[in-house]
Motif scaffolding. Structure first.
Motif, mmCIF file in Angstrom:
data_model
loop_
_atom_site.group_PDB
_atom_site.id
_atom_site.type_symbol
_atom_site.label_atom_id
_atom_site.label_comp_id
_atom_site.label_asym_id
_atom_site.label_seq_id
_atom_site.Cartn_x
_atom_site.Cartn_y
_atom_site.Cartn_z
ATOM 1 N N ILE A 206 56.007 63.412 51.502
ATOM 2 C CA ILE A 206 56.067 63.027 53.131
ATOM 3 C C ILE A 206 56.744 61.479 52.728
ATOM 4 N N ARG A 207 56.342 60.675 51.733
ATOM 5 C CA ARG A 207 56.998 59.501 51.531
ATOM 6 C C ARG A 207 58.521 59.616 51.187
ATOM 7 N N MET A 208 58.672 60.429 50.497
ATOM 8 C CA MET A 208 60.339 60.634 50.223
ATOM 9 C C MET A 208 61.126 61.036 51.566
ATOM 10 N N ALA A 209 60.524 61.888 52.239
ATOM 11 C CA ALA A 209 61.023 62.345 53.478
ATOM 12 C C ALA A 209 61.162 61.174 54.479
ATOM 13 N N GLU A 210 60.270 60.384 54.508
ATOM 14 C CA GLU A 210 60.230 59.055 55.219
ATOM 15 C C GLU A 210 61.424 58.258 55.097
ATOM 16 N N GLU A 211 61.473 58.114 53.791
ATOM 17 C CA GLU A 211 62.721 57.178 53.178
ATOM 18 C C GLU A 211 63.982 57.802 53.432
ATOM 19 N N LYS A 212 64.229 59.152 53.637
ATOM 20 C CA LYS A 212 65.564 59.870 54.104
ATOM 21 C C LYS A 212 65.581 59.753 55.591
ATOM 22 N N GLY A 213 64.544 59.336 56.522
ATOM 23 C CA GLY A 213 64.616 59.368 57.668
ATOM 24 C C GLY A 213 64.383 60.792 58.425
ATOM 25 N N LEU A 214 63.822 61.393 57.519
ATOM 26 C CA LEU A 214 63.210 62.872 58.112
ATOM 27 C C LEU A 214 62.258 62.898 59.121
ATOM 28 N N LYS A 215 62.252 63.651 60.196
ATOM 29 C CA LYS A 215 61.099 63.605 61.102
ATOM 30 C C LYS A 215 60.183 64.831 60.789
ATOM 31 N N GLU A 216 60.829 66.144 60.757
ATOM 32 C CA GLU A 216 59.994 67.334 60.787
ATOM 33 C C GLU A 216 60.684 67.966 59.198
ATOM 34 N N PRO A 217 60.206 67.715 58.204
ATOM 35 C CA PRO A 217 60.721 68.026 56.903
ATOM 36 C C PRO A 217 59.867 69.405 56.700
ATOM 37 N N LEU A 218 60.517 70.300 55.858
ATOM 38 C CA LEU A 218 59.872 71.434 55.196
ATOM 39 C C LEU A 218 59.497 70.922 53.615
ATOM 40 N N ILE A 219 58.484 70.918 53.369
ATOM 41 C CA ILE A 219 58.152 70.143 52.026
ATOM 42 C C ILE A 219 57.489 71.350 50.926
ATOM 43 N N LEU A 220 58.339 71.421 49.991
ATOM 44 C CA LEU A 220 58.056 72.772 49.157
ATOM 45 C C LEU A 220 57.185 72.220 48.003
ATOM 46 N N LEU A 221 56.028 72.724 47.811
ATOM 47 C CA LEU A 221 55.319 72.319 46.497
ATOM 48 C C LEU A 221 55.113 73.789 45.706
ATOM 49 N N GLY A 222 56.068 73.942 44.735
ATOM 50 C CA GLY A 222 56.010 75.260 44.035
ATOM 51 C C GLY A 222 56.460 76.355 45.137
ATOM 52 N N SER A 223 55.494 77.183 45.289
ATOM 53 C CA SER A 223 55.780 78.466 46.095
ATOM 54 C C SER A 223 55.271 78.214 47.626
ATOM 55 N N THR A 224 54.610 77.133 47.767
ATOM 56 C CA THR A 224 53.702 76.966 49.204
ATOM 57 C C THR A 224 54.782 76.075 49.861
ATOM 58 N N ALA A 225 54.929 76.260 51.250
ATOM 59 C CA ALA A 225 55.578 75.603 52.054
ATOM 60 C C ALA A 225 54.905 74.696 53.108
ATOM 61 N N VAL B 92 55.240 72.262 56.767
ATOM 62 C CA VAL B 92 56.081 71.531 57.539
ATOM 63 C C VAL B 92 55.274 70.595 58.286
ATOM 64 N N VAL B 93 55.911 69.310 57.996
ATOM 65 C CA VAL B 93 55.185 68.283 58.375
ATOM 66 C C VAL B 93 55.693 67.340 59.538
ATOM 67 N N VAL C 249 56.335 63.608 60.251
ATOM 68 C CA VAL C 249 56.162 62.589 59.379
ATOM 69 C C VAL C 249 55.814 61.320 60.165
ATOM 70 N N ARG C 250 56.180 61.386 61.663
ATOM 71 C CA ARG C 250 55.682 60.367 62.365
ATOM 72 C C ARG C 250 54.223 60.226 62.686
ATOM 73 N N ASN C 251 53.684 61.311 62.904
ATOM 74 C CA ASN C 251 52.098 61.680 62.919
ATOM 75 C C ASN C 251 51.496 61.732 61.459
ATOM 76 N N ASN C 252 52.094 61.903 60.642
ATOM 77 C CA ASN C 252 51.541 62.106 59.238
ATOM 78 C C ASN C 252 50.711 63.424 59.363
ATOM 79 N N LYS C 253 51.314 64.443 59.871
ATOM 80 C CA LYS C 253 50.446 65.643 60.170
ATOM 81 C C LYS C 253 51.150 66.727 59.529
ATOM 82 N N VAL C 254 50.382 67.804 58.795
ATOM 83 C CA VAL C 254 50.886 68.983 58.527
ATOM 84 C C VAL C 254 50.697 69.873 59.873
#
Length: 132
Positions: free
Chosen positions: A80-99, A101-102, A104-109
């Motif tokens: 989420i920190r990395m997505a925020e640095e790049k200016g993303l608002k609704e990124p898909l974050i992949l942790l291994g084989s789990t996705a 959708v976050v 970022v503004r509300n810091n909520k999955v």
């Protein structure tokens, strides 16, 4: 030993434990345990994380058996920190084989998809992907 007695012993089923009562009661007990698990999960996530999970996301975590250990929550926070640095608002974050959708503004999955449900899934309304 007599062969008839020996054969009878081989083909006699062995039962262990106690029966769990009538089937009508089992789903209710399971639902009660499920809601207790959800409450415990919500409490643990609030204690260990900067990120919160929507009601829908918590249901998916429970339903799909997603690992939300403190290590994975830490990795999710890093994503989420990395997505925020790049200016993303609704990124898909992949942790291994789990996705995840976050928002970022509300810091909520918003939702969670594990490996079993990932194949054939189309993610919409995302503006980037972070792979951790």
């Amino acid at each position: 030993m007599d062969s008839m007695i020996y054969n009878k012993m081989l083909h006699t089923p062995i039962y262990t434990g106690t029966p769990s009562g009538p089937p009508e009661k089992r789903p209710q007990e399971a639902k009660g345990n499920d809601s207790a698990f959800k409450e415990l999960l919500e409490q643990r996530i609030k204690e260990e994380s900067q990120v919160s999970f929507s009601k829908h996301a918590i249901e998916r975590v429970v339903e799909r058996g997603v690992d939300v250990s403190s290590e994975n929550i830490g990795r999710l926070n890093e994503g989420i920190r990395m997505a925020e640095e790049k200016g993303l608002k609704e990124p898909l974050i992949l942790l291994g084989s789990t996705a995840f959708v976050v928002n970022v503004r509300n810091n909520k999955v918003v939702t969670v998809v594990n490996e079993d449900s990932l194949k054939g899934t189309v993610f919409t309304n995302i503006d980037g992907t972070v792979m951790i």
